[in-house]
Design a protein around this motif. Structure first.
Motif, PDB file in Angstrom:
ATOM      1  N   PRO A 175     -30.812   0.709 -25.189  1.00  0.00           N
ATOM      2  CA  PRO A 175     -29.988  -0.014 -26.208  1.00  0.00           C
ATOM      3  C   PRO A 175     -30.633  -0.082 -27.514  1.00  0.00           C
ATOM      4  O   PRO A 175     -29.864  -0.280 -28.755  1.00  0.00           O
ATOM      5  CB  PRO A 175     -29.501  -1.095 -25.861  1.00  0.00           C
ATOM      6  CG  PRO A 175     -30.655  -1.373 -24.734  1.00  0.00           C
ATOM      7  CD  PRO A 175     -30.773  -0.252 -24.374  1.00  0.00           C
ATOM      8  N   THR A 178     -30.479   4.134 -31.412  1.00  0.00           N
ATOM      9  CA  THR A 178     -28.901   4.601 -31.749  1.00  0.00           C
ATOM     10  C   THR A 178     -28.921   5.929 -32.238  1.00  0.00           C
ATOM     11  O   THR A 178     -29.692   6.509 -33.114  1.00  0.00           O
ATOM     12  CB  THR A 178     -28.404   3.690 -32.798  1.00  0.00           C
ATOM     13  OG1 THR A 178     -28.443   2.135 -32.462  1.00  0.00           O
ATOM     14  CG2 THR A 178     -26.928   3.904 -33.309  1.00  0.00           C
ATOM     15  N   ASN A 199     -20.789   4.278 -25.149  1.00  0.00           N
ATOM     16  CA  ASN A 199     -21.435   3.281 -25.097  1.00  0.00           C
ATOM     17  C   ASN A 199     -22.928   3.287 -25.209  1.00  0.00           C
ATOM     18  O   ASN A 199     -23.234   4.285 -26.078  1.00  0.00           O
ATOM     19  CB  ASN A 199     -21.433   2.988 -23.317  1.00  0.00           C
ATOM     20  CG  ASN A 199     -21.630   4.481 -22.607  1.00  0.00           C
ATOM     21  OD1 ASN A 199     -22.770   4.931 -22.905  1.00  0.00           O
ATOM     22  ND2 ASN A 199     -20.884   5.014 -21.722  1.00  0.00           N
ATOM     23  N   THR A 200     -23.918   2.636 -24.881  1.00  0.00           N
ATOM     24  CA  THR A 200     -25.372   2.490 -25.550  1.00  0.00           C
ATOM     25  C   THR A 200     -25.832   3.866 -25.276  1.00  0.00           C
ATOM     26  O   THR A 200     -26.997   4.148 -25.739  1.00  0.00           O
ATOM     27  CB  THR A 200     -26.069   1.448 -25.113  1.00  0.00           C
ATOM     28  OG1 THR A 200     -26.162   1.291 -23.608  1.00  0.00           O
ATOM     29  CG2 THR A 200     -25.651  -0.051 -25.502  1.00  0.00           C
ATOM     30  N   SER A 201     -25.684   4.797 -24.090  1.00  0.00           N
ATOM     31  CA  SER A 201     -26.167   5.887 -23.863  1.00  0.00           C
ATOM     32  C   SER A 201     -25.463   7.158 -24.140  1.00  0.00           C
ATOM     33  O   SER A 201     -25.991   8.131 -24.043  1.00  0.00           O
ATOM     34  CB  SER A 201     -26.437   5.918 -22.405  1.00  0.00           C
ATOM     35  OG  SER A 201     -25.459   5.806 -21.411  1.00  0.00           O
TER      36      SER A 201
END
Length: 218
Positions: A175, A178, A199-201
């Motif tokens: 996370p 970005t 999402n973060t991935s």
């Protein structure tokens, strides 16, 4: 300013045969190569650059360095590139940058041949782009692009048919990292949406294109 020259003359030239081919009596279609510019490479890391090439006739294609002044001016390899930079006939370039913020001009020729034993090209097409040496990323695992179309695939469309696709980028660095953009090299009329963070991935953007008659053969 290039790392190898404060000032440099650029030049490019192409070679085509305007007579019908000896094997089928048709006019030859020169190969098409696309590459983004500039390409950022991390310092002191061997980087492989693949130049995608397509040939409408299905001919054998090979790549080589540009060599003459008309092909590359003052930025002819190997002197215009870091030492040990190599190019392979399959249009793969291996390069290592040794100083941050160095810029290099890469000049190559893409050629098509009537068969695998021929050494006389039917046409020679120039491809030129810049390479920029940048600091190594804190995470050594690069993101992965997935989705349809797959890499180096070909999707057949008819004139007026709407094409919609999603490019999905997978972030393997956690996370704290970005993904800001998914860059593409597209032809006129291709509309690319804003990147979306699922999402973060997982990140994605949408591409749309409706081919007109003028783009037959793209």
């Amino acid at each position: 300013m290039l790392a190898t020259a404060a000032t440099a003359t650029w030049s490019m030239s192409a070679h085509i045969i305007v007579q019908p081919r000896s094997d089928n009596g048709l006019y030859n279609n020169a190969p098409v190569a696309t590459v983004m510019s500039p390409i950022n490479i991390p310092i002191n890391q061997k980087t492989v650059i693949n130049v995608p090439v397509a040939d409408a006739d299905g001919d054998i294609t090979r790549c080589r360095w540009s060599t003459t002044f008309t092909e590359c001016g003052d930025v002819c390899p190997p002197g215009s590139l870091p030492s040990s930079t190599v190019i392979y006939p399959n249009c793969t370039i291996v390069i290592t940058g040794q100083h941050i913020d160095d810029w290099f001009a890469v000049t190559i020729m893409v050629e098509d041949f009537i068969n695998s034993t021929s050494t006389t090209p039917l046409s020679s097409v120039p491809v030129q782009f810049l390479v920029h040496v940048v600091a190594a990323a804190s995470c050594s695992t690069p993101p992965e692009i997935i989705g349809i179309p797959e890499e180096q695939s070909c999707t057949a469309l008819t004139v007026g048919q709407n094409f919609t696709s999603q490019l999905i980028a997978i972030n393997y660095c956690g996370p704290s990292v970005t993904i800001l953009d998914i860059a593409t090299l597209s032809f006129p009329g291709m509309v690319q949406g804003t990147i979306v963070e699922l999402n973060t991935s997982t990140y994605y953007n949408t591409m749309q294109w409706t081919p007109p008659t003028a783009q037959l053969g793209y």
